[in-house]
Design an enzyme around this catalytic site. Structure first.
Site, PDB file in Angstrom:
ATOM      1  N   LYS A  42       1.084  -1.192  -0.347  1.00  0.00           N
ATOM      2  CA  LYS A  42       0.029   0.474   0.006  1.00  0.00           C
ATOM      3  C   LYS A  42       1.192   0.917   0.025  1.00  0.00           C
ATOM      4  CE  LYS A  42      -4.291  -1.433  -0.036  1.00  0.00           C
ATOM      5  NZ  LYS A  42      -5.433  -0.974  -0.371  1.00  0.00           N
ATOM      6  N   SER A 100       1.250  -9.657  -0.439  1.00  0.00           N
ATOM      7  CA  SER A 100       0.235  -8.808  -0.304  1.00  0.00           C
ATOM      8  C   SER A 100       0.494  -7.785   0.934  1.00  0.00           C
ATOM      9  CB  SER A 100      -0.918  -8.745  -0.511  1.00  0.00           C
ATOM     10  OG  SER A 100      -1.636  -8.911   0.600  1.00  0.00           O
TER      11      SER A 100
END
Length: 420
Positions: A58, A313
């Site tokens: 992110k 992720s």
């Protein structure tokens, strides 16, 4: 009537994003997994975004977006709403770029997450706890933006955010000379999947891009099936990094064009993958970080001899969730079962149950009993963990034969939700 043009990230803009992120976001390793490669008779590579400074990809989208702001926009400051990885990426970016940010989080956000955001943002961010849900916090954040003319940094449905996440795809292709047959990528709002798939469409169109969602929050899968962006009324929020009620409009349009397939994985399967990664590989992942690896079993017949990349992720897992993760894994494996057991109101009934009803490897993990009256039988809620799922039917048969069986609770969601 003029046809609306669908936004697709250009390779030029993704490369600009990579230059912007140079020295800020790590070029994370693409590592060969011996265990997964052996299990699937394939070359399985892990793109380790869990090793970013904020422990997820992110940072890429957040920093690329915030760094693109004009001088006037920077002076006014930014706002975002997130209780997860996006808030940490935004906080870190605000500190790096010396821009004031306000981060809205729902009031029940765990203190550990709040402290992480404070650590990354320091004096450049303010945290506002608002409402009971993400939607409450998001609504308050948007109101703040409109009132003060600040910039809202969306977690996924923004061109600069998508281009930042797309740099993951660029790196993968630069890190291996082998032809990649499959890329497995988690899908929440769709920022990572849309960015990555657009890069592969240009540079490696033969690669199949497989999107993975949790079974309890199939917002992209449902939208693709309906051929329009569809908001789900209810979702299971357990895989919090990939559980959204509605994907982005921009990300949906891109994924609709470039994803080869969209599948869902049961939350219990994800939990078992988290435990295996920790116990067998010493890799700590959050539920969303395990999605791609949990999906490999569903493609086992197609992967033999192939080059496969799984994007790991993120690793922002809260240790307080460990008990629930183990519980869900056992339930998925059909090894944990809950019953209402009706104990005869006589001395020795419990001893009889333990010695003669339970199997030699069965274990009681939950027991709740209160004697409230003088009825012939008194109910108890009992959780039993088995070593082998084949032991369930003989166990139930013994309960019924000796008149201990009351109800099986695993398939009664209205009651079961209070136990798990």
């Amino acid at each position: 009537m003029q046809t609306k043009t669908v936004y697709i990230p250009t390779l030029e803009n993704v490369r600009k994003a990579a230059a912007t992120l140079n020295g800020v976001a790590a070029v994370t390793p693409l590592t060969h997994s011996l265990r997964y490669s052996k299990n699937f008779e394939a070359n399985i590579l892990l793109k380790r975004e869990d090793l970013q400074v904020v422990r997820s990809y992110k940072i890429r989208g957040a920093y690329n977006k915030i760094s693109s702001l004009t001088k006037e926009e920077r002076e006014k400051g930014i706002v975002c709403a997130s209780a997860g990885n996006h808030s940490q990426g935004v906080a870190y970016s605000c500190k790096e770029l010396k821009i004031k940010g306000t981060i809205y989080m729902p009031s029940p956000t765990p203190r550990q997450k709040i402290e992480q955001v404070k650590m990354f943002g320091e004096d450049y961010i303010d945290i506002v706890l608002e409402g009971d849900t993400f939607d409450d916090a998001n609504k308050a954040a948007l109101t703040e933006c409109n009132r003060l003319g600040k910039t809202f940094v969306h977690p996924f449905d923004d061109e600069k955010v998508i281009e930042g996440q797309a740099t993951v795809g660029l790196e993968i292709l630069e890190q291996t000379k082998k032809t990649i047959d499959y890329v497995f990528v988690a899908v929440g709002g769709g920022g990572l999947a849309s960015g990555l798939s657009s890069v592969f469409d240009v540079l490696s169109p033969q690669t199949k891009i497989i999107g993975i969602e949790p079974q309890g929050a199939p917002s992209m899968k449902t939208s693709l099936k309906n051929q329009k962006n569809t908001e789900l009324q209810e979702i299971d929020k357990f895989v919090d990094g990939a559980a959204v009620q509605r994907v982005g409009d921009k990300t949906f349009a891109i994924c609709k064009q470039f994803l080869d397939e969209m599948i869902t994985v049961p939350e219990g399967k994800v939990c078992q993958e988290i435990l295996d990664l920790y116990n067998k590989d010493a890799i700590v992942v959050e539920p969303a970080g395990a999605l791609t690896l949990a999906a490999l079993d569903f493609y086992k017949d197609k992967l033999k001899g192939k080059n496969v990349v799984c994007v790991v992720s993120g690793s922002n897992n809260d240790i307080t969730r460990t008990a629930e993760i183990k519980e869900r894994a056992l339930l998925y494996a059909n090894l944990k079962h809950y019953f209402i057991i009706r104990f005869p109101q006589r001395a020795g009934a419990l001893k009889e149950f333990v010695a003669e009803i339970l199997g030699p490897t069965d274990d009681i993990t939950h027991f709740q009993y209160t004697k409230k009256n003088a009825k012939e039988n008194a109910p108890a809620v009992v959780g039993i963990e088995l070593k082998d799922e084949k032991d369930l039917e003989p166990l139930i048969a013994r309960m019924k034969t000796r008149n201990f069986f009351g109800e099986y609770l695993n398939n009664k969601p209205d009651l079961f939700q209070y136990l798990v």
